[in-house]
Design a protein around this motif. Structure first.
Motif, PDB file in Angstrom:
ATOM      1  N   GLU A   1       0.844  -1.202   0.000  1.00 62.55           N
ATOM      2  CA  GLU A   1       0.000   0.000   0.000  1.00 62.55           C
ATOM      3  C   GLU A   1       0.872   1.243   0.000  1.00 62.55           C
ATOM      4  N   SER A   2       0.477   2.227  -0.788  1.00 58.48           N
ATOM      5  CA  SER A   2       1.232   3.478  -0.844  1.00 58.48           C
ATOM      6  C   SER A   2       0.974   4.303   0.417  1.00 58.48           C
ATOM      7  N   SER A   3       1.852   5.247   0.671  1.00 59.43           N
ATOM      8  CA  SER A   3       1.747   6.056   1.884  1.00 59.43           C
ATOM      9  C   SER A   3       0.480   6.904   1.913  1.00 59.43           C
ATOM     10  N   ASP A   4      -0.063   7.239   0.742  1.00 57.50           N
ATOM     11  CA  ASP A   4      -1.293   8.033   0.687  1.00 57.50           C
ATOM     12  C   ASP A   4      -2.541   7.161   0.610  1.00 57.50           C
ATOM     13  N   HIS A   5      -2.366   5.839   0.669  1.00 57.23           N
ATOM     14  CA  HIS A   5      -3.455   4.850   0.627  1.00 57.23           C
ATOM     15  C   HIS A   5      -4.221   4.863  -0.696  1.00 57.23           C
ATOM     16  N   ALA A   6      -3.638   5.447  -1.724  1.00 52.09           N
ATOM     17  CA  ALA A   6      -4.316   5.523  -3.019  1.00 52.09           C
ATOM     18  C   ALA A   6      -4.069   4.286  -3.880  1.00 52.09           C
ATOM     19  N   ILE A   7      -2.993   3.557  -3.592  1.00 54.14           N
ATOM     20  CA  ILE A   7      -2.609   2.403  -4.403  1.00 54.14           C
ATOM     21  C   ILE A   7      -2.475   1.195  -3.485  1.00 54.14           C
ATOM     22  N   LYS A   8      -3.144   0.091  -3.873  1.00 51.36           N
ATOM     23  CA  LYS A   8      -3.139  -1.107  -3.037  1.00 51.36           C
ATOM     24  C   LYS A   8      -2.897  -2.352  -3.880  1.00 51.36           C
ATOM     25  N   HIS A   9      -2.001  -3.183  -3.391  1.00 50.82           N
ATOM     26  CA  HIS A   9      -1.630  -4.439  -4.060  1.00 50.82           C
ATOM     27  C   HIS A   9      -2.378  -5.593  -3.408  1.00 50.82           C
ATOM     28  N   SER A  10      -2.846  -6.539  -4.238  1.00 54.79           N
ATOM     29  CA  SER A  10      -3.640  -7.659  -3.714  1.00 54.79           C
ATOM     30  C   SER A  10      -2.805  -8.703  -2.986  1.00 54.79           C
ATOM     31  N   GLY A  11      -1.498  -8.723  -3.215  1.00 53.57           N
ATOM     32  CA  GLY A  11      -0.641  -9.732  -2.602  1.00 53.57           C
ATOM     33  C   GLY A  11       0.006 -10.624  -3.651  1.00 53.57           C
ATOM     34  N   ASP A  12       1.000 -11.364  -3.257  1.00 53.24           N
ATOM     35  CA  ASP A  12       1.818 -12.133  -4.183  1.00 53.24           C
ATOM     36  C   ASP A  12       1.166 -13.470  -4.529  1.00 53.24           C
ATOM     37  N   ASN A  13       0.996 -13.729  -5.825  1.00 56.84           N
ATOM     38  CA  ASN A  13       0.594 -15.042  -6.321  1.00 56.84           C
ATOM     39  C   ASN A  13       1.811 -15.622  -7.033  1.00 56.84           C
ATOM     40  N   THR A  14       2.332 -16.707  -6.526  1.00 60.59           N
ATOM     41  CA  THR A  14       3.596 -17.243  -7.047  1.00 60.59           C
ATOM     42  C   THR A  14       3.419 -18.396  -8.025  1.00 60.59           C
ATOM     43  N   THR A  15       2.164 -18.758  -8.335  1.00 61.26           N
ATOM     44  CA  THR A  15       1.943 -19.944  -9.166  1.00 61.26           C
ATOM     45  C   THR A  15       1.020 -19.710 -10.357  1.00 61.26           C
ATOM     46  N   GLY A  16       0.132 -18.715 -10.299  1.00 62.14           N
ATOM     47  CA  GLY A  16      -0.871 -18.542 -11.337  1.00 62.14           C
ATOM     48  C   GLY A  16      -2.103 -19.399 -11.127  1.00 62.14           C
ATOM     49  N   VAL A  17      -2.172 -20.100  -9.998  1.00 65.74           N
ATOM     50  CA  VAL A  17      -3.328 -20.942  -9.702  1.00 65.74           C
ATOM     51  C   VAL A  17      -4.538 -20.059  -9.406  1.00 65.74           C
ATOM     52  N   GLY A  18      -5.688 -20.424  -9.941  1.00 63.20           N
ATOM     53  CA  GLY A  18      -6.917 -19.678  -9.709  1.00 63.20           C
ATOM     54  C   GLY A  18      -7.429 -19.046 -10.990  1.00 63.20           C
ATOM     55  N   SER A  19      -8.686 -18.656 -10.981  1.00 62.68           N
ATOM     56  CA  SER A  19      -9.307 -18.053 -12.153  1.00 62.68           C
ATOM     57  C   SER A  19      -9.252 -16.548 -12.055  1.00 62.68           C
ATOM     58  N   GLY A  20      -9.370 -15.890 -13.201  1.00 61.73           N
ATOM     59  CA  GLY A  20      -9.370 -14.431 -13.231  1.00 61.73           C
ATOM     60  C   GLY A  20      -7.989 -13.849 -13.027  1.00 61.73           C
ATOM     61  N   ASP A  21      -7.939 -12.576 -12.645  1.00 60.28           N
ATOM     62  CA  ASP A  21      -6.662 -11.905 -12.396  1.00 60.28           C
ATOM     63  C   ASP A  21      -5.960 -12.554 -11.209  1.00 60.28           C
ATOM     64  N   ASP A  22      -4.698 -12.876 -11.394  1.00 64.41           N
ATOM     65  CA  ASP A  22      -3.941 -13.524 -10.317  1.00 64.41           C
ATOM     66  C   ASP A  22      -3.298 -12.510  -9.379  1.00 64.41           C
ATOM     67  N   GLU A  23      -2.930 -11.354  -9.899  1.00 63.15           N
ATOM     68  CA  GLU A  23      -2.471 -10.239  -9.065  1.00 63.15           C
ATOM     69  C   GLU A  23      -3.137  -8.966  -9.556  1.00 63.15           C
ATOM     70  N   THR A  24      -3.531  -8.106  -8.630  1.00 63.67           N
ATOM     71  CA  THR A  24      -4.157  -6.836  -8.999  1.00 63.67           C
ATOM     72  C   THR A  24      -3.566  -5.700  -8.170  1.00 63.67           C
ATOM     73  N   ILE A  25      -3.586  -4.520  -8.753  1.00 63.20           N
ATOM     74  CA  ILE A  25      -3.246  -3.295  -8.040  1.00 63.20           C
ATOM     75  C   ILE A  25      -4.347  -2.285  -8.341  1.00 63.20           C
ATOM     76  N   THR A  26      -4.946  -1.724  -7.303  1.00 64.05           N
ATOM     77  CA  THR A  26      -6.022  -0.753  -7.491  1.00 64.05           C
ATOM     78  C   THR A  26      -5.495   0.663  -7.261  1.00 64.05           C
ATOM     79  N   PHE A  27      -6.093   1.621  -7.986  1.00 66.50           N
ATOM     80  CA  PHE A  27      -5.653   3.020  -7.949  1.00 66.50           C
ATOM     81  C   PHE A  27      -6.854   3.941  -7.725  1.00 66.50           C
ATOM     82  N   ASP A  28      -6.654   4.921  -6.870  1.00 64.96           N
ATOM     83  CA  ASP A  28      -7.589   6.039  -6.750  1.00 64.96           C
ATOM     84  C   ASP A  28      -6.775   7.304  -7.020  1.00 64.96           C
ATOM     85  N   PHE A  29      -6.835   7.792  -8.264  1.00 60.17           N
ATOM     86  CA  PHE A  29      -5.970   8.904  -8.659  1.00 60.17           C
ATOM     87  C   PHE A  29      -6.281  10.190  -7.905  1.00 60.17           C
TER      88      PHE A  29
END
Length: 273
Positions: free
Chosen positions: A187-215
């Motif tokens: 997470e960024s210091s201004d809380h505008a950017i957040k990472h979903s966490g590390d996926n090390t295998t690609g297991v699962g459906s849909g996006d495996d890693e995401t980062i959200t932004f509030d500009f």
């Protein structure tokens, strides 16, 4: 997370120079459209053409409509010979990559038998429509959304898991690094950017890693935002199954999409705004 759904039309046009499987020197061929990942077939019913009697150059001209998502990277077809007694015989198979969108792919493709030899050809027409822009390297696209998400997805290949990582770097007006957001700093210091966490295998459906932004919340001294996608172990994108990167709205509607396997032997991608 459910991925965007798009329409694809597959037309089995004709075949030529198919091998003879019957004593009369002919075959009774039909084509099976295999159920591959990313191609949505309704129910478990086998999808196939009609049987054409006593011919090595059949004409079908049969169209099939499906939906598909980002996971679809190739189509698979099997040509069979229908037998009244006993099991049907396989005349040949072929895989067709899907890397062209929003226009008809019209081509003859060679069939391969179980020994690896060519066993005739199949004439196919495929139209894969998308409801989002497909972006290539060195291409720009305006994004007007205030809240967006960066999504990276891939699948487990035959050799096992591969680790793709999504990161963001903020720069000031002199292009000095202000801070980074990645799996180790989610997470960024201004809380505008957040990472979903590390996926090390690609297991699962849909996006495996995401980062959200509030500009609207991004720190005022941030002038540039760099998006990074890299292969942690150095595996090139072309060898990572179904790998993609996309930008989506806050409602998860895709705004831009790029197939990472089109990047060739590269193992990193950098783009920004």
């Amino acid at each position: 997370m459910k991925l965007d759904t798009n329409n694809i039309t597959i037309t089995i046009v004709e075949g030529r120079n198919l091998p003879a499987a019957d004593l009369n020197g002919k075959s009774d061929p039909y084509v099976i459209i295999e159920n591959v990942e990313g191609l949505h077939m309704k129910g478990s019913k086998l999808v196939k053409t009609s049987v054409k009697k006593k011919t090595l150059c059949p004409v079908w001209s049969e169209a099939f409509e499906f939906t598909y998502n980002y996971k679809l990277t190739e189509l698979s077809f099997t040509v069979m010979d229908h037998d009244f007694i006993g099991a049907d015989d396989c005349l040949g198979t072929v895989k067709m990559p899907i890397d062209t969108y929003n226009k008809v792919i019209d081509m003859w493709v060679p069939l391969t038998n179980i020994t690896g030899k060519t066993s005739g050809e199949l004439h196919l027409q495929v139209h894969a429509a998308t409801c989002f822009p497909v972006v290539l390297p060195e291409q720009s696209l305006p994004i007007m959304e205030q809240n967006i998400r960066l999504g990276v997805g891939w699948d487990v290949g035959p050799a096992g898991g591969v680790d793709l990582d999504a990161s963001v770097v903020l720069l000031n007006d002199t292009k000095k690094i202000l801070e980074s957001v990645y799996f180790g700093a989610k997470e960024s210091s201004d809380h505008a950017i957040k990472h979903s966490g590390d996926n090390t295998t690609g297991v699962g459906s849909g996006d495996d890693e995401t980062i959200t932004f509030d500009f609207a919340k991004i720190r005022p001294d941030a002038r540039y935002v760099l998006f990074l996608v890299n292969s942690f172990g150095g595996t090139s994108f072309s060898h990572i199954k179904s790998a993609y990167v996309r930008l989506a709205s806050s409602t998860n509607t895709t705004l831009a999409f790029s197939r990472l396997s089109k990047m060739g032997e590269q193992c990193g991608l950098l783009f920004g705004c």
